[in-house]
Design an enzyme around this catalytic site. Sequence first.
Site, PDB file in Angstrom:
ATOM      1  N   PHE A   1      -3.457  -8.622  -4.000  1.00  0.00           N
ATOM      2  CA  PHE A   1      -4.045  -9.145  -2.757  1.00  0.00           C
ATOM      3  C   PHE A   1      -4.726 -10.494  -2.921  1.00  0.00           C
ATOM      4  CE2 PHE A   1      -7.974  -7.359  -4.502  1.00  0.00           C
ATOM      5  CZ  PHE A   1      -8.908  -8.307  -4.103  1.00  0.00           C
TER       6      PHE A   1
ATOM      7  N   LYS B   1       7.750  -8.073  -2.422  1.00  0.00           N
ATOM      8  CA  LYS B   1       6.874  -7.069  -1.816  1.00  0.00           C
ATOM      9  C   LYS B   1       5.442  -7.568  -1.941  1.00  0.00           C
ATOM     10  CE  LYS B   1       4.391  -3.981  -2.745  1.00  0.00           C
ATOM     11  NZ  LYS B   1       3.042  -4.118  -2.125  1.00  0.00           N
TER      12      LYS B   1
ATOM     13  N   GLU C   1      -0.004  -4.998   0.541  1.00  0.00           N
ATOM     14  CA  GLU C   1      -0.145  -4.471   1.909  1.00  0.00           C
ATOM     15  C   GLU C   1      -1.508  -4.822   2.503  1.00  0.00           C
ATOM     16  OE1 GLU C   1      -0.198  -2.939  -0.908  1.00  0.00           O
ATOM     17  OE2 GLU C   1      -1.136  -0.953  -0.869  1.00  0.00           O
ATOM     18  N   ARG C   2      -2.431  -5.328   1.651  1.00  0.00           N
ATOM     19  CA  ARG C   2      -3.748  -5.686   2.175  1.00  0.00           C
ATOM     20  C   ARG C   2      -3.766  -7.109   2.744  1.00  0.00           C
ATOM     21  NH1 ARG C   2      -7.868  -3.746  -2.380  1.00  0.00           N
ATOM     22  NH2 ARG C   2      -6.097  -3.607  -3.770  1.00  0.00           N
TER      23      ARG C   2
ATOM     24  N   SER D   1      -3.456  -4.779 -10.968  1.00  0.00           N
ATOM     25  CA  SER D   1      -4.439  -4.187 -11.871  1.00  0.00           C
ATOM     26  C   SER D   1      -3.733  -3.589 -13.101  1.00  0.00           C
ATOM     27  CB  SER D   1      -5.219  -3.098 -11.132  1.00  0.00           C
ATOM     28  OG  SER D   1      -4.315  -2.129 -10.652  1.00  0.00           O
TER      29      SER D   1
ATOM     30  N   CYS E   1      -8.333 -13.273 -11.237  1.00  0.00           N
ATOM     31  CA  CYS E   1      -8.093 -12.662 -12.538  1.00  0.00           C
ATOM     32  C   CYS E   1      -8.635 -13.557 -13.636  1.00  0.00           C
ATOM     33  CB  CYS E   1      -6.614 -12.388 -12.742  1.00  0.00           C
ATOM     34  SG  CYS E   1      -5.668 -13.886 -12.896  1.00  0.00           S
TER      35      CYS E   1
ATOM     36  N   GLU F   1     -13.381  -4.002 -15.440  1.00  0.00           N
ATOM     37  CA  GLU F   1     -13.134  -5.100 -14.492  1.00  0.00           C
ATOM     38  C   GLU F   1     -13.825  -4.756 -13.173  1.00  0.00           C
ATOM     39  OE1 GLU F   1      -9.112  -5.737 -12.876  1.00  0.00           O
ATOM     40  OE2 GLU F   1      -9.518  -7.886 -13.027  1.00  0.00           O
TER      41      GLU F   1
HETATM   42  P1  NAD Z   1      -3.203  -3.433  -7.388  1.00  0.00           P
HETATM   43  O1  NAD Z   1      -2.785  -3.045  -8.756  1.00  0.00           O
HETATM   44  O2  NAD Z   1      -3.973  -2.442  -6.588  1.00  0.00           O
HETATM   45  O3  NAD Z   1      -1.911  -3.785  -6.491  1.00  0.00           O
HETATM   46  C1  NAD Z   1      -0.931  -4.706  -6.943  1.00  0.00           C
HETATM   47  C2  NAD Z   1       0.404  -4.339  -6.317  1.00  0.00           C
HETATM   48  O4  NAD Z   1       0.804  -3.048  -6.760  1.00  0.00           O
HETATM   49  C3  NAD Z   1       0.372  -4.298  -4.792  1.00  0.00           C
HETATM   50  O5  NAD Z   1       1.535  -4.890  -4.300  1.00  0.00           O
HETATM   51  C4  NAD Z   1       0.308  -2.812  -4.484  1.00  0.00           C
HETATM   52  O6  NAD Z   1       0.971  -2.473  -3.277  1.00  0.00           O
HETATM   53  C5  NAD Z   1       1.018  -2.163  -5.660  1.00  0.00           C
HETATM   54  N1  NAD Z   1       0.462  -0.867  -6.040  1.00  0.00           N
HETATM   55  C6  NAD Z   1      -0.824  -0.440  -5.920  1.00  0.00           C
HETATM   56  N2  NAD Z   1      -0.958   0.800  -6.424  1.00  0.00           N
HETATM   57  C7  NAD Z   1       0.255   1.174  -6.886  1.00  0.00           C
HETATM   58  C8  NAD Z   1       0.744   2.353  -7.510  1.00  0.00           C
HETATM   59  N3  NAD Z   1      -0.039   3.389  -7.780  1.00  0.00           N
HETATM   60  N4  NAD Z   1       2.057   2.399  -7.847  1.00  0.00           N
HETATM   61  C9  NAD Z   1       2.875   1.352  -7.594  1.00  0.00           C
HETATM   62  N5  NAD Z   1       2.452   0.202  -6.998  1.00  0.00           N
HETATM   63  C10 NAD Z   1       1.167   0.117  -6.645  1.00  0.00           C
HETATM   64  O7  NAD Z   1      -3.975  -4.822  -7.525  1.00  0.00           O
HETATM   65  P2  NAD Z   1      -4.831  -5.592  -6.412  1.00  0.00           P
HETATM   66  O8  NAD Z   1      -6.100  -4.857  -6.169  1.00  0.00           O
HETATM   67  O9  NAD Z   1      -3.962  -5.927  -5.268  1.00  0.00           O
HETATM   68  O10 NAD Z   1      -5.130  -6.969  -7.178  1.00  0.00           O
HETATM   69  C11 NAD Z   1      -6.223  -7.150  -8.033  1.00  0.00           C
HETATM   70  C12 NAD Z   1      -5.845  -6.927  -9.469  1.00  0.00           C
HETATM   71  O11 NAD Z   1      -4.816  -7.841  -9.847  1.00  0.00           O
HETATM   72  C13 NAD Z   1      -6.998  -7.195 -10.421  1.00  0.00           C
HETATM   73  O12 NAD Z   1      -6.986  -6.210 -11.425  1.00  0.00           O
HETATM   74  C14 NAD Z   1      -6.684  -8.562 -10.996  1.00  0.00           C
HETATM   75  O13 NAD Z   1      -7.247  -8.836 -12.258  1.00  0.00           O
HETATM   76  C15 NAD Z   1      -5.198  -8.506 -11.060  1.00  0.00           C
HETATM   77  N6  NAD Z   1      -4.618  -9.833 -11.132  1.00  0.00           N
HETATM   78  C16 NAD Z   1      -4.108 -10.238 -12.327  1.00  0.00           C
HETATM   79  C17 NAD Z   1      -3.593 -11.519 -12.463  1.00  0.00           C
HETATM   80  C18 NAD Z   1      -3.030 -11.988 -13.777  1.00  0.00           C
HETATM   81  O14 NAD Z   1      -2.434 -13.044 -13.821  1.00  0.00           O
HETATM   82  N7  NAD Z   1      -3.186 -11.242 -14.856  1.00  0.00           N
HETATM   83  C19 NAD Z   1      -3.596 -12.376 -11.361  1.00  0.00           C
HETATM   84  C20 NAD Z   1      -4.131 -11.925 -10.152  1.00  0.00           C
HETATM   85  C21 NAD Z   1      -4.639 -10.641 -10.049  1.00  0.00           C
END
Ligand code: NAD
Length: 489
Positions: A149, A173, A176-177, A226, A281, A382
């Site tokens: 997101f 994809k 969704e937020r 994450s 991140c 985190e």
């Molecule tokens: P998230 O893991 O909740 O969601 C990321 C994606 O995965 C979304 O598209 C979501 O729909 C999908 N998703 C969520 N739960 C899932 C599941 N159980 N099974 C399959 N798909 C699922 O992450 P977020 O809250 O949207 O974003 C924040 C996180 O992203 C933080 O941990 C941040 O550190 C990380 N991030 C990392 C980087 C990097 O370069 N390492 C960059 C930006 C963000």
Amino acid sequence: MAGTLPNFIGGRWETPAAETAEVHDPATQALLARVPLCGPAEVDAAVRAAASAFGDWRRTPATERVQFLFRLKVLLEAHRDDIARTITRECGKTLAESHGELQRAIENVEVACGIPTLMQGRNLEDIARGIDEHLIRQPLGVVGIIAPFNFPAMIPFWFLPYAIATGNSVVVKPSERVPATMQKLMALVQETGLPDGVVNLVNGGAAAVDALLDHPDVRAVSFVGSTPVARHVYSRGTAAGKRVQAQGGAKNPVVIMPDADPELTTAIVADSAFGCAGQRCLAASLLITVGSARERFLDALGEAAATRRVGYGLEDDTQMGPVITPASRVRIEGHIERAVASGARVLVDGRGQRLADYPHGNFIGPTLLDGVRPDDPLVGTEVFGPVLGLLHADSLETAIGLVNRGAYGNMACLFTESGAAARRFRHEVEAGNVGINIGVAAPMAFFPFSGWKESFFGDLHAQGSHALEFYTQTKVVVERWPREWSRTF
Ligand code: NAD
């Protein structure tokens, strides 16, 4: 009334009959849209559209493929304000931050425009008498791109421009937020005249992700999110035989040496910790002061945290917007409470922020926690909010030890005037992105966005040369023309 957002499949906008979730402005809670939570049926339609576009697209010369990206760059620049406002409205960050992320997205389009040069293979004539050998790069097929997101424009563009420039077709994809930004970006992709099906958009959450991971026609998946989900995506995708790159979460330490420039360091560290409300991140979330640095920086940092203007991202004087959801605010405040219960002292307290003009917003102010013990759960967790935990070390060596104890390895930064200290830090620190007198060490588009340990699963990272390698497979051709050879020589 806010409508349901459509998917974009095979060049057509279609509103699926899937269940929907509401998308709210995190500053006002205004209902912005309804996002369909698609599953295997919609993903299959998108993958099929991408698979049928792939053959013609991979045969389109690279020089022609990049013309669509040149057009996309111009369109993105022309629509900067509209896209940035959309990001701020659904994601909460300030307008300046939204413009910044969009600029990073555009830079990735620019780098991918160089694919006719970047994608070249190599060869050696006469590896044996009359025999030549060539290495050529070819696209994989259908590629899935799954985004988090916090950067709804930039992160999909760490991948999308390279994937299509190298001749792949794509299913994106978004989170969704924050699904509205991708609607705008996709409309511009369509306006470039890109052939139908080369880029497709499916909205949804976990079910759409799993459908992409399980689909036999998806050859590769690029994921950012994450760590638990990154691990899941990597193991399920690779078990299904796909190429997967999965970037995960972070806990980024910043080390300040006693000789660091006070004003510059304070401003940079505060921006790293509290910019984008700590939802980067690459946000600094642990500050390790070495020796007398603690006394020199504590008050200035406290001042910088306490005076940061929290507000609605669309307003000019706002320096920090809300966090993404009410649940995130509750979660972040819970982390602060637990750290306090285990002995941390709150120097600046961002809990309970209520803004008179936006009483329903998910606001939480900059928070500084002093006296955090190295074994406190906060050090390894985190928080993904504007919370900076302070630790102290007696030497650079101890500080590097604290940095390397962490499970994550996304970024580590050092502030110093000493070249020797900087060199040692750079050499020893276990992190993929390193900043020296830099607070958000985000690699430019022509370098890979690295990440180590629990922050990354895979081999090749996003952006630059890694993206090129990830989206292509190498073919080595050994070639002999016996009759030609004997006639000529
Ligand atoms: P998230 O893991 O909740 O969601 C990321 C994606 O995965 C979304 O598209 C979501 O729909 C999908 N998703 C969520 N739960 C899932 C599941 N159980 N099974 C399959 N798909 C699922 O992450 P977020 O809250 O949207 O974003 C924040 C996180 O992203 C933080 O941990 C941040 O550190 C990380 N991030 C990392 C980087 C990097 O370069 N390492 C960059 C930006 C963000």
